[in-house]
Write a protein that holds these residues in place. Structure first.
Motif, PDB file in Angstrom:
ATOM      1  N   LEU A   6       0.823  -1.207   0.000  1.00 21.30           N
ATOM      2  CA  LEU A   6       0.000   0.000   0.000  1.00 21.30           C
ATOM      3  C   LEU A   6       0.853   1.251   0.000  1.00 21.30           C
ATOM      4  O   LEU A   6       0.582   2.214  -0.711  1.00 21.30           O
ATOM      5  CB  LEU A   6      -0.924   0.001   1.223  1.00 21.30           C
ATOM      6  CG  LEU A   6      -2.037  -1.050   1.231  1.00 21.30           C
ATOM      7  CD1 LEU A   6      -2.823  -0.954   2.526  1.00 21.30           C
ATOM      8  CD2 LEU A   6      -2.968  -0.865   0.056  1.00 21.30           C
ATOM      9  N   ALA A   7       1.905   1.243   0.815  1.00 14.15           N
ATOM     10  CA  ALA A   7       2.779   2.410   0.898  1.00 14.15           C
ATOM     11  C   ALA A   7       3.479   2.663  -0.434  1.00 14.15           C
ATOM     12  O   ALA A   7       3.573   3.801  -0.904  1.00 14.15           O
ATOM     13  CB  ALA A   7       3.813   2.214   2.006  1.00 14.15           C
ATOM     14  N   LEU A   8       3.968   1.577  -1.054  1.00  7.78           N
ATOM     15  CA  LEU A   8       4.638   1.727  -2.337  1.00  7.78           C
ATOM     16  C   LEU A   8       3.669   2.186  -3.412  1.00  7.78           C
ATOM     17  O   LEU A   8       4.013   2.988  -4.289  1.00  7.78           O
ATOM     18  CB  LEU A   8       5.276   0.397  -2.739  1.00  7.78           C
ATOM     19  CG  LEU A   8       6.489  -0.039  -1.900  1.00  7.78           C
ATOM     20  CD1 LEU A   8       6.923  -1.445  -2.285  1.00  7.78           C
ATOM     21  CD2 LEU A   8       7.652   0.942  -2.065  1.00  7.78           C
ATOM     22  N   THR A   9       2.432   1.690  -3.334  1.00 11.00           N
ATOM     23  CA  THR A   9       1.419   2.097  -4.304  1.00 11.00           C
ATOM     24  C   THR A   9       1.197   3.593  -4.264  1.00 11.00           C
ATOM     25  O   THR A   9       1.222   4.285  -5.269  1.00 11.00           O
ATOM     26  CB  THR A   9       0.091   1.363  -4.021  1.00 11.00           C
ATOM     27  OG1 THR A   9       0.302  -0.032  -4.206  1.00 11.00           O
ATOM     28  CG2 THR A   9      -1.005   1.850  -4.951  1.00 11.00           C
ATOM     29  N   LEU A  10       0.952   4.123  -3.070  1.00 15.67           N
ATOM     30  CA  LEU A  10       0.691   5.552  -2.945  1.00 15.67           C
ATOM     31  C   LEU A  10       1.919   6.353  -3.328  1.00 15.67           C
ATOM     32  O   LEU A  10       1.837   7.364  -4.005  1.00 15.67           O
ATOM     33  CB  LEU A  10       0.275   5.891  -1.506  1.00 15.67           C
ATOM     34  CG  LEU A  10      -0.087   7.353  -1.277  1.00 15.67           C
ATOM     35  CD1 LEU A  10      -1.237   7.754  -2.194  1.00 15.67           C
ATOM     36  CD2 LEU A  10      -0.465   7.603   0.172  1.00 15.67           C
ATOM     37  N   LEU A  82     -11.248   9.147 -16.744  1.00 16.66           N
ATOM     38  CA  LEU A  82      -9.804   9.349 -16.897  1.00 16.66           C
ATOM     39  C   LEU A  82      -9.121   7.990 -16.906  1.00 16.66           C
ATOM     40  O   LEU A  82      -9.275   7.207 -15.965  1.00 16.66           O
ATOM     41  CB  LEU A  82      -9.258  10.195 -15.744  1.00 16.66           C
ATOM     42  CG  LEU A  82      -7.790  10.592 -15.835  1.00 16.66           C
ATOM     43  CD1 LEU A  82      -7.592  11.637 -16.939  1.00 16.66           C
ATOM     44  CD2 LEU A  82      -7.283  11.132 -14.507  1.00 16.66           C
ATOM     45  N   LYS A  83      -8.362   7.726 -17.966  1.00 14.12           N
ATOM     46  CA  LYS A  83      -7.622   6.468 -18.081  1.00 14.12           C
ATOM     47  C   LYS A  83      -6.205   6.692 -17.613  1.00 14.12           C
ATOM     48  O   LYS A  83      -5.500   7.570 -18.122  1.00 14.12           O
ATOM     49  CB  LYS A  83      -7.635   5.965 -19.521  1.00 14.12           C
ATOM     50  CG  LYS A  83      -6.947   4.620 -19.721  1.00 14.12           C
ATOM     51  CD  LYS A  83      -7.107   4.137 -21.139  1.00 14.12           C
ATOM     52  CE  LYS A  83      -6.366   2.812 -21.375  1.00 14.12           C
ATOM     53  NZ  LYS A  83      -6.861   1.722 -20.523  1.00 14.12           N
ATOM     54  N   GLY A  84      -5.795   5.926 -16.625  1.00  6.32           N
ATOM     55  CA  GLY A  84      -4.453   6.055 -16.094  1.00  6.32           C
ATOM     56  C   GLY A  84      -3.399   5.462 -17.013  1.00  6.32           C
ATOM     57  O   GLY A  84      -3.711   4.743 -17.962  1.00  6.32           O
ATOM     58  N   GLY A  85      -2.132   5.753 -16.705  1.00  2.00           N
ATOM     59  CA  GLY A  85      -1.034   5.290 -17.536  1.00  2.00           C
ATOM     60  C   GLY A  85      -0.551   3.896 -17.211  1.00  2.00           C
ATOM     61  O   GLY A  85       0.334   3.372 -17.888  1.00  2.00           O
ATOM     62  N   LYS A  86      -1.136   3.284 -16.195  1.00  2.00           N
ATOM     63  CA  LYS A  86      -0.718   1.945 -15.797  1.00  2.00           C
ATOM     64  C   LYS A  86      -1.939   1.035 -15.692  1.00  2.00           C
ATOM     65  O   LYS A  86      -3.056   1.514 -15.480  1.00  2.00           O
ATOM     66  CB  LYS A  86       0.020   2.000 -14.461  1.00  2.00           C
ATOM     67  CG  LYS A  86       1.338   2.764 -14.540  1.00  2.00           C
ATOM     68  CD  LYS A  86       2.105   2.693 -13.232  1.00  2.00           C
ATOM     69  CE  LYS A  86       3.459   3.400 -13.362  1.00  2.00           C
ATOM     70  NZ  LYS A  86       4.236   3.349 -12.106  1.00  2.00           N
ATOM     71  N   SER A 150      -0.224   9.787 -15.448  1.00  2.00           N
ATOM     72  CA  SER A 150       0.744   8.861 -16.045  1.00  2.00           C
ATOM     73  C   SER A 150       1.072   7.701 -15.127  1.00  2.00           C
ATOM     74  O   SER A 150       1.435   6.611 -15.589  1.00  2.00           O
ATOM     75  CB  SER A 150       2.028   9.612 -16.426  1.00  2.00           C
ATOM     76  OG  SER A 150       2.633  10.167 -15.265  1.00  2.00           O
ATOM     77  N   ASP A 151       0.956   7.901 -13.815  1.00  2.00           N
ATOM     78  CA  ASP A 151       1.244   6.840 -12.857  1.00  2.00           C
ATOM     79  C   ASP A 151      -0.014   6.199 -12.269  1.00  2.00           C
ATOM     80  O   ASP A 151       0.069   5.320 -11.427  1.00  2.00           O
ATOM     81  CB  ASP A 151       2.082   7.397 -11.700  1.00  2.00           C
ATOM     82  CG  ASP A 151       3.499   7.733 -12.121  1.00  2.00           C
ATOM     83  OD1 ASP A 151       4.095   6.917 -12.843  1.00  2.00           O
ATOM     84  OD2 ASP A 151       3.993   8.806 -11.748  1.00  2.00           O
ATOM     85  N   LEU A 152      -1.178   6.657 -12.733  1.00  2.00           N
ATOM     86  CA  LEU A 152      -2.436   6.164 -12.178  1.00  2.00           C
ATOM     87  C   LEU A 152      -2.764   4.793 -12.749  1.00  2.00           C
ATOM     88  O   LEU A 152      -2.818   4.602 -13.960  1.00  2.00           O
ATOM     89  CB  LEU A 152      -3.566   7.146 -12.526  1.00  2.00           C
ATOM     90  CG  LEU A 152      -4.934   6.863 -11.919  1.00  2.00           C
ATOM     91  CD1 LEU A 152      -4.920   7.128 -10.421  1.00  2.00           C
ATOM     92  CD2 LEU A 152      -6.001   7.713 -12.598  1.00  2.00           C
ATOM     93  N   PRO A 153      -3.004   3.807 -11.884  1.00  2.00           N
ATOM     94  CA  PRO A 153      -3.398   2.497 -12.396  1.00  2.00           C
ATOM     95  C   PRO A 153      -4.892   2.467 -12.723  1.00  2.00           C
ATOM     96  O   PRO A 153      -5.710   3.052 -12.014  1.00  2.00           O
ATOM     97  CB  PRO A 153      -3.082   1.550 -11.236  1.00  2.00           C
ATOM     98  CG  PRO A 153      -3.212   2.396 -10.017  1.00  2.00           C
ATOM     99  CD  PRO A 153      -2.824   3.798 -10.417  1.00  2.00           C
TER     100      PRO A 153
END
Length: 432
Positions: A6-10, A82-86, A150-153
């Motif tokens: 979770l921490a890495l995700t945020l 909105l479509k994320g980049g990931k 760009s970093d949004l999954p």
């Protein structure tokens, strides 16, 4: 390991240089905009199915942020995708936009002075349920998501809904109409999230519970038909007012004596009683309307059947007849049901955003919402949580309730709501 993920995700989703920002820090970053939007919407409230100004502001802001925007859903509804980049999941987040026919009694520099027409009469208009804050907070989230695109999954759909408070008489609207208008035709969410500010919690607190969080709502309309006569000779007619009064009294035993309320709470309330035009005339009819609130489908059916039977038998005993619309077509909402497994994960996110000691299991609330139609329409699980709106230090139990002309939102609720929904959304999109 879960907490590390979770921490890495945020961390991977935060914007700007330097150390990663928390959801609370990101919320603070958009707070000036969120506050300005909230005050503007509060000062310019619009009734259900009339949210044209609000919808235009929402649509314009979403377009500027790069969202794919659709307007005119269920009259004034707006969506932004909105479509994320990931790669990741799909999530829909809903906010409601409409105000109430209530004259504001709160002394604010941006208090509503708006007047409008409702049910054939002039009324004051006020955001007495906090929908101004819901719309503003979702726009703030739109800003954050756009900056981290760009970093949004996965993908986000932001749903700005009209007429949550119910369409005006003779009209259709709200979540059910958005679903009928195929709001999800090009976007099939894996889950749907929503939140609501409440005066029953102090600022800083967030409440969520698995299962039934808010009751179903069914309106009813009973017309008692008698026989008109002179008030001085009531025996020459059949009195529908006396009959209707007996129906109201007899119906009080349905919840108190016929339901097992140790399993679930239930409410049967008569809201209007109309009959007659003059003091010395027994009229030919009287009308009753009210609401049924339940958390269980079996109890819902039992109340409806019992109310219909009570009305018919009391009327027959008095020589009258009834036309019982139970339920009637207006204000029918399903139980607002939080998927238990998803709720457990969302609660972890809420605790991460605002602190474990600030997240409570909220009690079941017999108020109702049309939010469940989105989960039903999407065939997806949903979670709906509550954000405290009453100032810290004030007794929330005695604060003016939502829908009161004195309802007051402490704007300290705004960053709390944004941070809570942001964390829950990012964790879900990333699969946490």
């Amino acid at each position: 390991m879960r907490r590390l993920v979770l921490a890495l995700t945020l961390s991977s989703l935060c914007v700007g240089a330097g150390a990663a920002e928390t959801s609370s820090q990101l919320a603070q970053g958009v707070l000036p905009d969120v506050t300005a939007w909230r005050r503007d919407f509060h000062q310019h409230p619009e009734l259900s199915n009339r949210e044209t100004r609000t919808a235009k502001i929402v649509a314009d802001e979403l377009k500027k942020l790069g969202y794919t925007v659709r307007t005119g859903i269920a009259h004034t509804g707006v969506t932004g995708v909105l479509k994320g980049g990931k790669p990741g999941r799909r999530l829909a987040i809903r906010a409601d936009m409409d105000a109430l026919p209530v004259t504001e009694q709160v002394d604010l520099p941006f208090a509503s002075k708006v007047k409008s027409q409702y049910a054939g009469r002039e009324v004051g208009v006020m955001h007495a349920c906090g929908h101004d804050s819901h719309t503003a907070m979702l726009l703030g989230l739109a800003e954050i998501f756009a900056k981290m695109k760009s970093d949004l999954p996965g993908e986000i759909m932001l749903v700005f809904q009209p007429a949550e408070e119910g369409a005006p008489p003779g009209e259709e609207g709200g979540a059910s109409l958005m679903v009928k208008d195929d709001v999800f035709k090009d976007f099939k969410p894996d889950a749907v999230f929503g939140m609501h500010v409440v005066s029953s919690l102090n600022v800083g607190l967030v409440g969520v519970r698995p299962g039934g969080a808010m009751a179903s709502s069914d309106a009813f309309h009973i017309i008692v038909h008698g026989k008109q006569t002179h008030g001085a000779v009531p025996w020459a007619g059949i009195d529908p007012i006396v009959t209707a009064a007996e129906i109201v009294t007899a119906a009080q035993t349905i919840v108190s004596r016929q339901l097992d309320i140790s399993k679930n709470p239930a409410v049967l309330t008569f809201g209007t009683f109309h009959g007659g035009t003059r003091f010395n005339i027994v009229p030919d009819s009287a009308e009753l309307t009210g609401t049924i609130r339940t958390f269980d489908e079996g109890m819902r059916k039992q109340i409806m059947d019992s109310l219909r039977r009570t009305a018919e038998h009391v009327a027959a005993a008095n020589g009258a007849t009834v036309d019982a619309q139970i339920p009637s077509s207006e204000s029918t909402n399903p139980v607002n049901y939080n998927d238990p497994a998803l709720t457990a994960r969302v609660r972890e996110s809420l605790e991460k955003a605002v602190g474990k000691d600030k997240v409570i299991e909220s009690p079941r609330w017999t108020a109702s919402e049309d939010f469940p139609y989105f989960a039903l329409g999407a065939k997806a699980p949903s979670v709906y949580f509550f954000v405290g709106a009453t100032p810290a230090g004030q007794d929330a139990a005695t604060a003016p309730m939502n829908h009161s002309p004195k309802f007051f939102l402490d704007e300290g609720a705004l960053p709390v709501g944004v941070a809570a929904m942001l964390q829950a959304s990012l964790d879900f999109l990333a699969g946490a």
